[in-house]
Every structure is written in C-alpha cells, then in structure tokens.
Write a protein that holds these residues in place. Structure first.
Motif, PDB file in Angstrom:
ATOM      1  N   THR A   1      46.195  40.195  -3.826  1.00  0.00           N
ATOM      2  CA  THR A   1      46.985  39.332  -2.940  1.00  0.00           C
ATOM      3  C   THR A   1      47.085  37.903  -3.457  1.00  0.00           C
ATOM      4  O   THR A   1      48.169  37.301  -3.435  1.00  0.00           O
ATOM      5  N   LEU A   2      45.987  37.346  -3.946  1.00  0.00           N
ATOM      6  CA  LEU A   2      45.924  35.914  -4.233  1.00  0.00           C
ATOM      7  C   LEU A   2      46.262  35.538  -5.675  1.00  0.00           C
ATOM      8  O   LEU A   2      46.461  34.362  -5.981  1.00  0.00           O
ATOM      9  N   HIS A   3      46.285  36.489  -6.578  1.00  0.00           N
ATOM     10  CA  HIS A   3      46.582  36.214  -7.993  1.00  0.00           C
ATOM     11  C   HIS A   3      45.643  35.150  -8.572  1.00  0.00           C
ATOM     12  O   HIS A   3      46.072  34.220  -9.250  1.00  0.00           O
ATOM     13  N   LEU A   4      44.373  35.317  -8.324  1.00  0.00           N
ATOM     14  CA  LEU A   4      43.367  34.418  -8.885  1.00  0.00           C
ATOM     15  C   LEU A   4      42.672  35.114 -10.042  1.00  0.00           C
ATOM     16  O   LEU A   4      42.428  36.321  -9.985  1.00  0.00           O
ATOM     17  N   PRO A   5      42.343  34.404 -11.135  1.00  0.00           N
ATOM     18  CA  PRO A   5      42.335  32.942 -11.291  1.00  0.00           C
ATOM     19  C   PRO A   5      43.594  32.341 -11.925  1.00  0.00           C
ATOM     20  O   PRO A   5      43.707  31.152 -12.049  1.00  0.00           O
ATOM     21  N   GLU A   6      44.570  33.182 -12.354  1.00  0.00           N
ATOM     22  CA  GLU A   6      45.692  32.647 -13.135  1.00  0.00           C
ATOM     23  C   GLU A   6      46.547  31.668 -12.339  1.00  0.00           C
ATOM     24  O   GLU A   6      47.183  30.782 -12.923  1.00  0.00           O
ATOM     25  N   ARG A   7      46.556  31.812 -11.015  1.00  0.00           N
ATOM     26  CA  ARG A   7      47.347  30.874 -10.210  1.00  0.00           C
ATOM     27  C   ARG A   7      46.802  29.449 -10.326  1.00  0.00           C
ATOM     28  O   ARG A   7      47.557  28.478 -10.217  1.00  0.00           O
ATOM     29  N   LEU A   8      45.499  29.327 -10.564  1.00  0.00           N
ATOM     30  CA  LEU A   8      44.883  28.000 -10.683  1.00  0.00           C
ATOM     31  C   LEU A   8      45.139  27.365 -12.042  1.00  0.00           C
ATOM     32  O   LEU A   8      45.105  26.135 -12.171  1.00  0.00           O
ATOM     33  N   ALA A   9      45.402  28.193 -13.038  1.00  0.00           N
ATOM     34  CA  ALA A   9      45.630  27.671 -14.399  1.00  0.00           C
ATOM     35  C   ALA A   9      46.624  28.570 -15.115  1.00  0.00           C
ATOM     36  O   ALA A   9      46.243  29.392 -15.957  1.00  0.00           O
ATOM     37  N   PRO A  10      47.929  28.461 -14.793  1.00  0.00           N
ATOM     38  CA  PRO A  10      48.938  29.319 -15.416  1.00  0.00           C
ATOM     39  C   PRO A  10      48.904  29.222 -16.941  1.00  0.00           C
ATOM     40  O   PRO A  10      48.846  28.132 -17.506  1.00  0.00           O
ATOM     41  N   GLY A  11      48.906  30.369 -17.588  1.00  0.00           N
ATOM     42  CA  GLY A  11      48.893  30.426 -19.043  1.00  0.00           C
ATOM     43  C   GLY A  11      47.516  30.559 -19.654  1.00  0.00           C
ATOM     44  O   GLY A  11      47.390  30.956 -20.808  1.00  0.00           O
ATOM     45  N   ARG A  12      46.472  30.254 -18.892  1.00  0.00           N
ATOM     46  CA  ARG A  12      45.110  30.297 -19.439  1.00  0.00           C
ATOM     47  C   ARG A  12      44.542  31.718 -19.453  1.00  0.00           C
ATOM     48  O   ARG A  12      43.631  32.012 -20.230  1.00  0.00           O
ATOM     49  N   PHE A  13      45.031  32.580 -18.591  1.00  0.00           N
ATOM     50  CA  PHE A  13      44.476  33.929 -18.462  1.00  0.00           C
ATOM     51  C   PHE A  13      45.527  35.003 -18.758  1.00  0.00           C
ATOM     52  O   PHE A  13      45.454  36.107 -18.234  1.00  0.00           O
TER      53      PHE A  13
ATOM     54  N   LYS B   1      63.806  38.188 -15.239  1.00  0.00           N
ATOM     55  CA  LYS B   1      62.900  37.937 -14.120  1.00  0.00           C
ATOM     56  C   LYS B   1      62.269  39.219 -13.575  1.00  0.00           C
ATOM     57  O   LYS B   1      61.184  39.168 -12.989  1.00  0.00           O
ATOM     58  N   ASP B   2      62.955  40.340 -13.753  1.00  0.00           N
ATOM     59  CA  ASP B   2      62.404  41.613 -13.288  1.00  0.00           C
ATOM     60  C   ASP B   2      61.051  41.911 -13.922  1.00  0.00           C
ATOM     61  O   ASP B   2      60.250  42.674 -13.361  1.00  0.00           O
ATOM     62  N   PHE B   3      60.790  41.321 -15.085  1.00  0.00           N
ATOM     63  CA  PHE B   3      59.563  41.611 -15.822  1.00  0.00           C
ATOM     64  C   PHE B   3      58.526  40.492 -15.685  1.00  0.00           C
ATOM     65  O   PHE B   3      57.448  40.585 -16.269  1.00  0.00           O
ATOM     66  N   TRP B   4      58.852  39.456 -14.959  1.00  0.00           N
ATOM     67  CA  TRP B   4      57.920  38.343 -14.820  1.00  0.00           C
ATOM     68  C   TRP B   4      56.715  38.736 -13.973  1.00  0.00           C
ATOM     69  O   TRP B   4      56.824  39.482 -12.994  1.00  0.00           O
ATOM     70  N   GLU B   5      55.561  38.204 -14.343  1.00  0.00           N
ATOM     71  CA  GLU B   5      54.346  38.317 -13.543  1.00  0.00           C
ATOM     72  C   GLU B   5      53.910  36.914 -13.138  1.00  0.00           C
ATOM     73  O   GLU B   5      53.973  35.982 -13.955  1.00  0.00           O
ATOM     74  N   GLU B   6      53.505  36.766 -11.916  1.00  0.00           N
ATOM     75  CA  GLU B   6      53.183  35.436 -11.394  1.00  0.00           C
ATOM     76  C   GLU B   6      52.091  34.745 -12.203  1.00  0.00           C
ATOM     77  O   GLU B   6      51.018  35.318 -12.442  1.00  0.00           O
ATOM     78  N   SER B   7      52.390  33.539 -12.663  1.00  0.00           N
ATOM     79  CA  SER B   7      51.453  32.662 -13.395  1.00  0.00           C
ATOM     80  C   SER B   7      51.061  33.190 -14.767  1.00  0.00           C
ATOM     81  O   SER B   7      50.135  32.671 -15.384  1.00  0.00           O
ATOM     82  N   ILE B   8      51.766  34.221 -15.260  1.00  0.00           N
ATOM     83  CA  ILE B   8      51.552  34.731 -16.618  1.00  0.00           C
ATOM     84  C   ILE B   8      52.686  34.193 -17.488  1.00  0.00           C
ATOM     85  O   ILE B   8      53.858  34.492 -17.247  1.00  0.00           O
ATOM     86  N   ILE B   9      52.360  33.383 -18.491  1.00  0.00           N
ATOM     87  CA  ILE B   9      53.371  32.662 -19.267  1.00  0.00           C
ATOM     88  C   ILE B   9      53.729  33.361 -20.579  1.00  0.00           C
ATOM     89  O   ILE B   9      54.883  33.340 -21.002  1.00  0.00           O
ATOM     90  N   SER B  10      52.771  33.989 -21.205  1.00  0.00           N
ATOM     91  CA  SER B  10      53.009  34.558 -22.534  1.00  0.00           C
ATOM     92  C   SER B  10      52.451  35.978 -22.617  1.00  0.00           C
ATOM     93  O   SER B  10      51.830  36.481 -21.682  1.00  0.00           O
ATOM     94  N   GLY B  11      52.673  36.599 -23.797  1.00  0.00           N
ATOM     95  CA  GLY B  11      52.136  37.941 -24.029  1.00  0.00           C
ATOM     96  C   GLY B  11      53.008  39.062 -23.512  1.00  0.00           C
ATOM     97  O   GLY B  11      52.556  40.209 -23.412  1.00  0.00           O
ATOM     98  N   TYR B  12      54.276  38.771 -23.206  1.00  0.00           N
ATOM     99  CA  TYR B  12      55.180  39.807 -22.714  1.00  0.00           C
ATOM    100  C   TYR B  12      55.714  40.664 -23.858  1.00  0.00           C
ATOM    101  O   TYR B  12      55.982  40.160 -24.942  1.00  0.00           O
ATOM    102  N   ARG B  13      55.893  41.954 -23.584  1.00  0.00           N
ATOM    103  CA  ARG B  13      56.548  42.841 -24.533  1.00  0.00           C
ATOM    104  C   ARG B  13      58.053  42.828 -24.282  1.00  0.00           C
ATOM    105  O   ARG B  13      58.504  42.447 -23.199  1.00  0.00           O
ATOM    106  N   SER B  14      58.807  43.281 -25.250  1.00  0.00           N
ATOM    107  CA  SER B  14      60.259  43.307 -25.111  1.00  0.00           C
ATOM    108  C   SER B  14      60.658  44.207 -23.942  1.00  0.00           C
ATOM    109  O   SER B  14      60.113  45.315 -23.792  1.00  0.00           O
ATOM    110  N   PRO B  15      61.613  43.765 -23.104  1.00  0.00           N
ATOM    111  CA  PRO B  15      62.077  44.598 -21.994  1.00  0.00           C
ATOM    112  C   PRO B  15      62.934  45.773 -22.448  1.00  0.00           C
ATOM    113  O   PRO B  15      63.392  46.546 -21.613  1.00  0.00           O
TER     114      PRO B  15
END
Length: 339
Positions: free
Chosen positions: A236-248, A17-31
């Motif tokens: 502050t608002l994390h737009l636009p990914e908050r509106l469509a998680p995983g799309r951006f 969870k330390d590496f999570w970004e809000e509304s970002i589902i994929s594309g993470y590198r290894s921790p």
C-alpha cells in the motif's frame, strides 16, 4: 567466443506510462521485449529481477514441501489430507504465476495485462486454498458443523470469483484513475483474506472457555497474521522508495520486500495449518465434524479454477478488443507521448 548481449535498460521517461512503477526511476526493460529478451533479463539486474527470483525460488520450495507431504501421508485413501494438499497446490501456484508475470509483462501492453490477470487469478485461488484448509483444520471447536462451517467453503469459492473480477477490472480503470485502481485492488485481496481469517481471529482473540482449541499452532498463526499485515503495508505505502525515488530501483524497493514478506507469511501459515492438522486429528471435540470430501477440497478448487479461467478469458478478450479499437489505439499513443 559466443557472447550474449543483454537487453538495454531504460529510464522512466523512455517507457510508456502503462509500465511505470511508483518512485522507480531506472532499470526498466523495453516495453517491446521479445521472449528471448525477457528470459535474458532474468540474469541481468533490473528493477524486476529480484521480483522474479524471490517468487520463482519460493515456488520450488513449496513444491518440495508438497512432494514431501505426498510421500509421508496416505493421500489416496486418507481424505483428511486433501484440504492440506489443495492448499499446498495453491501455495505453489501463486509465486509461480507471479514470477511468470514479472518475467514476460514487458512484451507489450496486451501481454502485460494478460500476465497480471493470471497473477491475480493465482492469488485468488491461494485465498480459496486457505479457506479450504481453514475449514478442515482451523475452525474453533465451538463452530464445527455450524451454519458458517457448512457455507464457509462455498463462500470462499464465490470470494475467489469476486477477487479476480475486481482485480482484473482495476486494470481497466488504471489509466484514468490510478488511485481508484490501487484501492480496488487492495480491497479485492484484503476482503477474502479477512473472510478466510474469521474462524482464526475468533479462535485466537474472542473465544473463551471450552471449545476454543488453543494449541501449539496458535503462535505460528500469530506470526502469520503479523507478516500478512506487513505485506499489505508494503504493497500500500510503497516504502522505502517513496522516501527516496531512484535509490531503491534495483534492490530494496517495496515490491521486492512485499514478495519476501508474502512468502514468509505463507510459510508460517503452512506450518500452522499442518500443525493444526496433526494436533486436531481425532480430537474428541471434532470427531463429529463432517470429514473432508472430494467436493469440499478438490471440487471446490476445481470450481475456483474454472471460474477464474472464465474471468481471465473475458477480460482478455475485452482488453484485446479495446486495444485494437480506434479509442484504444489513440489512448495508448497519447500515453506514449505523455511519457
């Protein structure tokens, strides 16, 4: 033929969870990426790639502007140019530190914290650089040599210390209170920006009559303020990914847009400051001002760097001690399991 194997990308459930970004589902590198993995990831489309390149290229642009400035001005004997140079150095520093942080923050939890401590320090120094330049060139004529003018740069140094301290502290509270952490971080960077902007906002919106110094730089200052507001909104608002998680996840998420808007805001700010610098040189209303000195430009910046380094070292040692303690190890293990 020599082939290079790019690091495998991960989904959000595969990283702590330390590496999570809000509304970002994929594309993470290894921790647990190596230095080689981090460098190779620069040439692989992941959710950090554009974050890295937008600020890395911007750093080279600002370095080019700084070199041009040094070649077209008598920087060794003309102290009037020193505040502009100090500001331009910080313009080079914050995007370079940001690209460094986004490149290497996936090596470990500890490295991630250190990378962003450095990033926060560079941003606080950029705010200090703005204050140094505003004091020299942007103050309305009515306020030149006033009490506020005399304490403005020393207060900017103090604000830099407060900013980096709050921002680094916010990382310590993030696991338990992510919303509080985000709020503190926003406050940490908004407060010094508002303080720096006091003379500019007064000059543009409140000042009337003689001594308000309305000139050709004002429209650029207005554009800068608008872009700064956009930058804060995106962060502050994390737009636009908050509106469509995983799309951006790879292209178009708020942090990429935040990087672009911050660079554009800095470019317009730089243009406005340099324009004010040229237009107000020898201005009859400001001839009585105390000229820029080593202390009010390079000295203030050096003090800011020194104080920021102390804060980074202190928080880094605290974080290292915590992560090596039984409490820190158990906390991290629990967060891995929860992910």
């Amino acid at each position: 033929m020599l082939s290079v194997k790019l690091p495998r990308l991960m989904e959000i459930h595969e990283v702590p969870k330390d590496f999570w970004e809000e509304s970002i589902i994929s594309g993470y590198r290894s921790p647990r990426s190596s230095i080689t993995d981090c460098i190779l990831s620069l040439f692989q489309l992941n959710n950090e790639t554009l974050n890295i390149w937008t600020h890395f290229l911007a750093a080279w642009y600002f370095l080019w502007r700084l070199l041009v400035f040094t070649q077209t001005n008598d920087i060794w004997r003309d102290s009037y140019t020193w505040p502009a140079m100090a500001f331009m150095v910080t313009c080079c520093g914050y995007p370079l530190a940001s690209s460094f942080a986004h490149t290497f923050n996936t090596m470990s939890v500890f490295t991630r914290h250190i990378c962003f401590f450095i990033d926060y320090a560079a941003l606080s120094l950029y705010s200090l650089g703005s204050g140094i330049a505003y004091s020299a060139y942007v103050f309305p004529d009515k306020w030149v040599n006033s009490l506020l003018h005399h304490v403005y740069v020393p207060c900017s140094v103090c604000n830099s210390l407060i900013t980096v301290t709050l921002a680094c502290w916010s990382r310590l509270t993030e696991p338990q209170s992510p919303r509080l952490s985000k709020a503190v971080r926003i406050l940490a960077f908004t407060y010094p920006y508002l303080y720096d902007s006091i003379p500019l906002l007064y000059r543009m919106f409140l000042c009337s009559g003689k001594g308000c110094t309305y000139n050709q730089a004002v429209p650029s200052h207005c554009v800068h303020l608008l872009l700064a507001a956009v930058t804060v909104t995106l962060f502050t608002l994390h737009l636009p990914e908050r509106l469509a998680p995983g799309r951006f996840d790879y292209v178009g998420h708020s942090h990429q847009l935040f990087h672009l808007s911050s660079v554009l805001a800095t470019i317009t700010q730089l243009e406005a400051i340099l324009m004010d610098m040229q237009l107000r040189r020898g201005h009859k209303a400001t001839l009585g001002r105390i000229p820029p000195s080593v202390a009010s430009s390079w000295g203030a910046l050096a003090m800011g760097i020194f104080l920021n380094l102390i804060v980074i070292i202190a928080f880094s040692l605290h974080m290292l001690t915590f992560l090596q303690s039984p409490c820190g190890i158990n906390c991290y293990k629990n967060r891995v399991k929860q992910s």
